[in-house]
Design a protein around this motif. Structure first.
Motif, mmCIF file in Angstrom:
data_model
loop_
_atom_site.group_PDB
_atom_site.id
_atom_site.type_symbol
_atom_site.label_atom_id
_atom_site.label_comp_id
_atom_site.label_asym_id
_atom_site.label_seq_id
_atom_site.Cartn_x
_atom_site.Cartn_y
_atom_site.Cartn_z
ATOM 1 N N THR A 147 0.964 -1.307 -0.190
ATOM 2 C CA THR A 147 0.039 -0.255 -0.452
ATOM 3 C C THR A 147 0.620 1.062 -0.380
ATOM 4 O O THR A 147 0.315 1.634 -0.579
ATOM 5 N N HIS B 119 0.764 4.030 -3.115
ATOM 6 C CA HIS B 119 1.288 5.330 -3.549
ATOM 7 C C HIS B 119 2.127 6.427 -3.564
ATOM 8 O O HIS B 119 1.794 7.432 -4.723
ATOM 9 N N ARG C 138 -4.267 2.228 -1.213
ATOM 10 C CA ARG C 138 -2.864 3.113 -1.180
ATOM 11 C C ARG C 138 -3.218 4.186 0.024
ATOM 12 O O ARG C 138 -2.429 5.128 0.303
ATOM 13 N N LYS C 139 -4.488 3.930 0.932
ATOM 14 C CA LYS C 139 -4.388 4.382 1.977
ATOM 15 C C LYS C 139 -4.606 3.002 3.348
ATOM 16 O O LYS C 139 -5.295 1.688 2.644
ATOM 17 N N TRP D 245 -13.001 9.474 4.360
ATOM 18 C CA TRP D 245 -12.452 8.601 2.820
ATOM 19 C C TRP D 245 -13.139 8.018 1.148
ATOM 20 O O TRP D 245 -12.855 8.852 0.781
ATOM 21 N N GLN D 246 -14.270 6.893 2.257
ATOM 22 C CA GLN D 246 -15.433 7.035 0.974
ATOM 23 C C GLN D 246 -16.169 8.413 0.329
ATOM 24 O O GLN D 246 -16.031 7.923 -0.640
ATOM 25 N N TRP E 75 -12.716 7.099 -2.601
ATOM 26 C CA TRP E 75 -12.534 5.746 -1.887
ATOM 27 C C TRP E 75 -12.942 5.069 -1.287
ATOM 28 O O TRP E 75 -14.409 4.832 -1.309
ATOM 29 N N ARG E 76 -12.271 3.314 -2.591
ATOM 30 C CA ARG E 76 -13.076 2.584 -1.820
ATOM 31 C C ARG E 76 -12.603 1.321 -0.791
ATOM 32 O O ARG E 76 -11.865 1.162 -1.017
ATOM 33 N N PHE F 157 -7.483 1.028 1.864
ATOM 34 C CA PHE F 157 -8.738 1.414 0.681
ATOM 35 C C PHE F 157 -7.890 2.065 -0.794
ATOM 36 O O PHE F 157 -6.308 2.332 -1.015
ATOM 37 N N CYS F 158 -8.774 1.870 -1.938
ATOM 38 C CA CYS F 158 -8.372 2.197 -2.912
ATOM 39 C C CYS F 158 -9.529 3.320 -3.841
ATOM 40 O O CYS F 158 -9.998 3.843 -3.586
ATOM 41 N N LYS F 159 -7.793 3.556 -4.743
ATOM 42 C CA LYS F 159 -8.537 5.197 -5.628
ATOM 43 C C LYS F 159 -8.425 4.709 -7.533
ATOM 44 O O LYS F 159 -6.442 5.108 -7.051
#
Length: 188
Positions: free
Chosen positions: A36, A40, A103-104, A133-134, A138-139, A152-154
């Motif tokens: 992660t 990032h 990334r988070k 974040w969402q 971010w998911r 979390f991903c984006k």
């Protein structure tokens, strides 16, 4: 890094994994955290060391605690096992459990504890962070063998291509499990 017989990138990544997961962290957790961090850094076009020594909106060149405005904590010196995991990640021997887009990350129980104890710099509990974040697009990403962590991903991230001499950046992970490589694509 020289004392640890590691590259600066290996050492920085190992420091982050030790600082975030500590001695209680499993190898799977450290691999997920390490990837992660690397994802990032690549997304920003930075080295891992630059990402982890950036504090309060500017380069500091120093390691330290996350509540000093850092992407992740780096205050703890790494152990040999952390350096081994960092080497495995950066060489491609440890696959990315986030699928290239994580990334988070954070540890919800620890976040809640730090907020409850009014630790300096911690004012947002786990639900607050996840909601924030969402709300920013971010998911959450389910990462196997890391039940106490949230990742979390984006968007898409450049995918590492492992060639002689180490990883380089080429292509990008796209939503739906598609790896775009110049004129072609691979499904995973």
């Amino acid at each position: 890094a020289r004392q640890a017989r590691a590259t600066e990138e290996e050492y920085s990544l190992a420091r982050a994994m030790r600082s975030e997961a500590g001695s209680r962290g499993t190898r799977a957790e450290k691999v997920a955290i390490g990837w992660t961090v690397w994802n990032h850094a690549r997304f920003k076009g930075w080295t891992i060391t630059r990402l982890l020594t950036w504090a309060e909106g500017r380069p500091s060149g120093l390691y330290g605690q996350q509540n000093q405005g850092r992407y992740a904590g780096t205050a703890a010196d790494p152990e040999a096992e952390d350096l081994a995991v960092a080497r495995d990640i950066l060489s491609g021997r440890a696959p990315d459990p986030t699928g290239g887009c994580g990334r988070k990350f954070f540890e919800p129980a620890l976040q809640d504890d730090l907020v409850a104890r009014r630790h300096p710099g911690y004012t947002c509990d786990a639900a607050c962070i996840a909601n924030r974040w969402q709300g920013d697009g971010w998911r959450p990403v389910a990462v196997p063998s890391t039940p106490k962590w949230q990742f979390f991903c984006k968007g898409a991230v450049a995918a590492p291509v492992f060639a002689r001499g180490g990883p380089t950046l080429a292509g990008a992970w796209l939503p739906g499990g598609l790896l775009f490589l110049g004129g072609g694509a691979l499904l995973w």
